[in-house]
Design a protein around this motif. Structure first.
Motif, PDB file in Angstrom:
ATOM      1  N   GLU A 642      -3.955  -1.433  13.547  1.00 47.69           N
ATOM      2  CA  GLU A 642      -4.107  -2.469  12.401  1.00 47.69           C
ATOM      3  C   GLU A 642      -5.554  -3.322  12.516  1.00 47.69           C
ATOM      4  O   GLU A 642      -6.102  -3.709  11.567  1.00 47.69           O
ATOM      5  CB  GLU A 642      -3.117  -3.240  11.792  1.00 47.69           C
ATOM      6  N   SER A 669       0.138   0.230   5.912  1.00 49.59           N
ATOM      7  CA  SER A 669       0.063  -1.145   5.319  1.00 49.59           C
ATOM      8  C   SER A 669      -1.751  -1.656   5.836  1.00 49.59           C
ATOM      9  O   SER A 669      -2.442  -2.521   4.898  1.00 49.59           O
ATOM     10  CB  SER A 669       0.703  -2.248   5.838  1.00 49.59           C
ATOM     11  N   SER A 670      -2.339  -1.014   6.673  1.00 48.19           N
ATOM     12  CA  SER A 670      -3.615  -1.469   7.352  1.00 48.19           C
ATOM     13  C   SER A 670      -4.431  -0.834   6.043  1.00 48.19           C
ATOM     14  O   SER A 670      -5.786  -1.420   5.902  1.00 48.19           O
ATOM     15  CB  SER A 670      -3.871  -0.758   8.530  1.00 48.19           C
ATOM     16  N   GLU A 672      -3.979  -0.855   2.976  1.00 48.41           N
ATOM     17  CA  GLU A 672      -3.738  -1.413   1.704  1.00 48.41           C
ATOM     18  C   GLU A 672      -5.166  -2.535   1.652  1.00 48.41           C
ATOM     19  O   GLU A 672      -5.254  -3.036   0.837  1.00 48.41           O
ATOM     20  CB  GLU A 672      -2.498  -2.214   1.782  1.00 48.41           C
ATOM     21  N   THR A 673      -5.420  -2.798   2.867  1.00 47.00           N
ATOM     22  CA  THR A 673      -6.648  -4.120   3.237  1.00 47.00           C
ATOM     23  C   THR A 673      -7.822  -3.225   3.429  1.00 47.00           C
ATOM     24  O   THR A 673      -8.911  -3.977   3.480  1.00 47.00           O
ATOM     25  CB  THR A 673      -6.307  -5.028   4.164  1.00 47.00           C
ATOM     26  N   GLU A 675     -10.399  -0.078   3.306  1.00 46.75           N
ATOM     27  CA  GLU A 675     -10.347   1.088   2.241  1.00 46.75           C
ATOM     28  C   GLU A 675     -11.261   2.049   3.172  1.00 46.75           C
ATOM     29  O   GLU A 675     -12.497   2.228   3.144  1.00 46.75           O
ATOM     30  CB  GLU A 675     -11.355   0.617   1.127  1.00 46.75           C
ATOM     31  N   ARG A 704       5.301   7.281   1.422  1.00 47.39           N
ATOM     32  CA  ARG A 704       4.670   5.821   1.755  1.00 47.39           C
ATOM     33  C   ARG A 704       3.228   6.023   1.962  1.00 47.39           C
ATOM     34  O   ARG A 704       2.345   4.934   1.324  1.00 47.39           O
ATOM     35  CB  ARG A 704       5.292   5.491   3.104  1.00 47.39           C
ATOM     36  N   ARG A 707       1.054   6.424  -1.201  1.00 50.26           N
ATOM     37  CA  ARG A 707       0.840   4.949  -2.013  1.00 50.26           C
ATOM     38  C   ARG A 707      -0.492   4.267  -1.943  1.00 50.26           C
ATOM     39  O   ARG A 707      -1.129   3.603  -2.715  1.00 50.26           O
ATOM     40  CB  ARG A 707       1.947   4.044  -1.639  1.00 50.26           C
ATOM     41  N   VAL A 708      -0.882   4.522  -0.543  1.00 50.26           N
ATOM     42  CA  VAL A 708      -2.148   3.823  -0.433  1.00 50.26           C
ATOM     43  C   VAL A 708      -3.255   4.799  -0.075  1.00 50.26           C
ATOM     44  O   VAL A 708      -4.554   4.303  -0.079  1.00 50.26           O
ATOM     45  CB  VAL A 708      -2.059   2.741   0.673  1.00 50.26           C
ATOM     46  N   LYS A 758      -0.936   8.628  -8.925  1.00 52.05           N
ATOM     47  CA  LYS A 758      -0.493   7.410  -8.857  1.00 52.05           C
ATOM     48  C   LYS A 758      -0.154   6.627 -10.380  1.00 52.05           C
ATOM     49  O   LYS A 758       0.097   5.454 -10.376  1.00 52.05           O
ATOM     50  CB  LYS A 758      -1.265   6.327  -8.030  1.00 52.05           C
TER      51      LYS A 758
END
Length: 758
Positions: A642, A669-670, A672-673, A675, A704, A707-708, A758
């Protein structure tokens, strides 16, 4: 001054991997629990016996493990996740945490600081710790009864343990520490009552960049230890680099401070010269390199020891860290050139060096004896030093490709891959048949033709299996390779491979790191024959499989008198030649694995930028000369990604695959911040566990990720190579993976296109 010798830790695996064989025999049901425990006890006591024979004064106990020392610590203090608490048998519960069960996923696994050792990451939830069993005391009593010997129990310190564990509420670590310290005190009191004098408490977190809050925690914790257990002599042990906050650390109320004088870049000595060393403490000097295999220059070490003896009033000599990171002994190495073998020092030989240096400092060995020891190594290294200093002109080699969006179109036009393409990381099961065939070939019982015929049959078998499974991008299976680095070590000029130089990587997995002793050069194609043959059997694309230059460097033993950057660029040029050979033969997907990319990252942040610059340059040097329609992949596993997404991006690989199954997709989650624009495969199931994942689990992982990530970015694959799994496990797990991917592919198409997903 009377100077003593000590050891930080000894390899667990046994001279001929007896430890590994016992583990796997137990897991496979070939021996029962009683037989397993007895075998492990014999291996443990044999390691103690060898250290006694070597003349080591302070011999560690508690460094032996049935799997991993972080797992041992968690288990000893009752940090058992709820999903494993229904298991009644303690040993079964212990291994379930490490490997998972058919119903529950294992604990996460990641790299131990900047080494190739993987540790199990404990989960610190709301469980209140307790002393389930005093393992160090049990081992202390066993050794005392067997040898009538006083030993030094070894424990992982509470602060390092908690900071390396997984805490769902990170800000609560001080609360967890407050609960854990009394349990350590209880353990120490029991050791003290048994007559233990010295206890080594490992706190390697002290060599990282730590803040004032952590230093304050150290002051409080060690004040409590000193107050509540005054009769225990604690040796606060650090390794892998220089300590941060030197003055605060040496002021802690402990009997001794263990410092690494090999990998500290001179900082520990510098701090001692500037600030001195407390007269009431023992300086425990890590003098002999515990992470590399070259003989020490004993004359140079002696000069440093004289300097330290003038500063400290009490001195102990030992390796820089646990000898877990080097092979056990050189005595079984009969195939290496005589000169090379004579320059090597494994765990047992390092203990000989410790003893010689200790006896020298106590007046029982002369400087002439140290000089004589050094001469053999120096004469050998001089032979290759000029060769290694050869430089390569990289100014004409491309370091960049056409922009990603342009080459992506060319690649898709050529490869025609579906949405959510499925693939594997590279290797398939190395069955007993595969290992026996390789052994027959190496012993000369089979000729080259017989061996190649066997390998081709295995490749053909697994190409057929992959097609039946409906994987989209296939691999040849790597049946000709013992290990992803050792294989290239056997093929490249300037590298040598051992016969029995095994080192534990994780669990029962052991590797033989190659030895880089001279100039690295490409000699001939290494992987082309098998890859091209596999491609001839199918219309689907087959990946060329290579190990990247950074990983080869970090997973090899490199001469410590030469520039690592210099070696790295030589490796990059050699891998580049193989990449171009594969492309020339029509292979249009080439994977250059870099699982050890982060592993070599220095522990101090101030050194990060230089390391990343060299690592990125090496990867791009190896991969940037291909045509735009050739798709470059890379793979990474079991590291903290991350914080390095920008570096992964700079590699400019078209597709990356990253382990994420043990962290349950938390790596997502990485994104999500950050791109990320290129393509990526987040490993959807854990290959290190024998359990078969359910389709529901894999669907959750895919869900999961989507989602990103855009669907056109995402690949579906396991988290690592499959060589350690059984054939039936591999096929069953891949079948579930493909079914889950196909279901999501159909759902995406049913949505009328990717943009509406999405």
């Amino acid at each position: 001054m009377f100077i003593r010798s000590s050891n930080v830790g000894y390899p667990r695996i046994g001279e001929k991997r007896e430890w590994k064989k016992a583990l796997e025999s137990f897991w496979n049901g070939q021996i029962n629990e009683q037989q397993f425990i007895k075998t492990m006890e014999h291996i443990r006591l044999d390691s103690i016996r060898k250290q006694v024979e070597k003349g080591i004064d302070l011999i560690p106990i508690g460094d032996f493990s049935l799997y991993d020392h972080m797992l041992d610590t968690a288990f000893m203090f009752g940090y058992i996740p709820e999903r494993f608490q229904q298991i009644d048998n303690a040993l079964e519960q212990y291994f379930a945490m490490a490997r998972g069960t058919n119903g529950q996923h294992a604990l996460e696994m990641t790299k131990w600081f900047n080494t190739n050792y993987h540790y199990i990451v404990p989960e610190i939830g709301q469980t209140k710790p307790r002393l389930v069993e005093n393992r160090p005391l049990k081992e202390y009593n066993l050794v005392k009864e067997t040898f009538d010997l006083e030993t030094k129990p070894v424990l992982l310190g509470p602060i390092t343990f908690l900071l390396l564990s997984k805490q769902y509420e990170r800000h609560e670590w001080r609360k967890h520490l407050a609960q854990l310290v009394p349990v350590y005190v209880e353990l120490f009191k029991q050791l003290s009552e048994a007559g233990v004098s010295f206890v080594q408490i490992d706190e390697p977190i002290l060599v990282q960049d730590i803040d004032d809050d952590i230093i304050d925690a150290f002051r409080h914790v060690y004040d409590v230890f000193h107050r509540d257990v005054p009769n225990i002599n604690l040796i606060l042990q650090t390794y892998f680099d220089s300590v941060s906050h030197y003055r605060e650390i040496v002021a802690l109320p402990v009997a001794g401070i263990g410092l690494d004088f090999v990998h500290d870049d001179g900082e520990n000595v510098k701090n001692i010269n500037i600030h001195g060393f407390p007269k009431d403490k023992i300086l425990v000097a890590g003098i002999v390199d515990g992470r590399n295999v070259w003989k020490s220059s004993l004359v140079q070490k002696a000069k440093l020891l004289h300097h330290l003896a003038n500063v400290a009033e009490q001195l102990i000599i030992q390796p820089s860290c646990s000898l877990l990171h080097v092979p056990v002994t050189t005595k079984h190495e009969h195939t290496l050139p005589t000169e090379l073998a004579g320059a090597l020092s494994f765990a047992d030989e390092k203990l000989d060096e410790i003893r010689m240096l200790t006896e020298y400092m106590n007046g029982n060995v002369t400087i002439d004896q140290l000089i004589k020891y050094d001469e053999q190594t120096n004469s050998y290294l001089a032979k290759f030093r000029k060769q290694q200093e050869q430089t390569n002109d990289i100014s004409t080699v491309p370091l960049s490709r056409t922009p990603y969006n342009e080459r992506k179109k060319a690649q898709q036009a050529h490869l025609q891959l579906p949405l959510l393409p499925t693939t594997t990381i590279g290797s398939f099961p190395q069955t007993s048949d595969v290992r026996q065939a390789r052994m027959k070939w190496k012993k000369g019982e089979w000729n080259d033709k017989q061996y190649k015929s066997f390998i081709k049959n295995e490749i053909a078998k697994w190409i057929k299996i992959q097609e039946q499974l409906q994987l989209d991008v296939l691999v040849h299976g790597e049946f000709e390779r013992t290990d992803m680095v050792e294989f290239f070590g056997e093929k490249l000029q300037g590298m040598a491979c051992t016969t029995n130089g095994w080192v534990q990587s994780y669990g029962s997995r052991c590797v033989r790191p190659p030895i880089i002793f001279s100039h690295i050069a490409y000699q001939q194609p290494m992987t082309v024959e098998e890859t091209v043959y596999a491609q001839s059997l199918t219309n689907k694309p087959v990946k060329g499989m290579l190990t990247g230059p950074v990983t080869i460097l970090n997973w090899s033993f490199v001469r410590d008198d030469i520039s690592r950057k210099h070696v790295l660029m030589q490796l990059a040029l050699a891998i580049r030649e193989e990449v171009l050979q594969l492309e020339k033969e029509g292979i249009r997907i080439i994977q250059v694995d870099e699982p050890a990319l982060r592993e070599g990252l220095p522990l101090k942040k101030e050194k990060h930028a230089s390391y990343w610059k060299d690592a990125v340059m090496a990867f791009r040097l190896a991969t940037s000369s291909v045509k735009e329609e050739t798709q470059i992949h890379t793979h990474m596993c079991y590291s903290q990604f991350e914080h390095m997404m920008h570096i992964i991006d700079e590699l400019d690989a078209d597709v990356i695959s990253i382990e994420s199954s043990r962290s349950h997709g938390e790596l997502v989650s990485s994104f999500e911040t950050y791109e990320y624009q290129k393509e990526i495969g987040l490993g959807v199931y854990d290959i290190h566990s024998p359990r078969i994942p359910t389709k529901e689990e894999l669907s959750e992982q895919i869900e999961r990720a989507l989602r990103v990530l855009r669907p056109e970015q995402f690949w579906v694959n396991p988290d690592c190579g499959l060589k350690t799994r059984k054939e039936e496990e591999t096929i069953a797990a891949l079948q579930v993976m493909v079914e889950a991917a196909h279901e999501y592919r159909e759902r995406l198409l049913a949505y009328g296109g990717m943009k509406s997903w999405k």
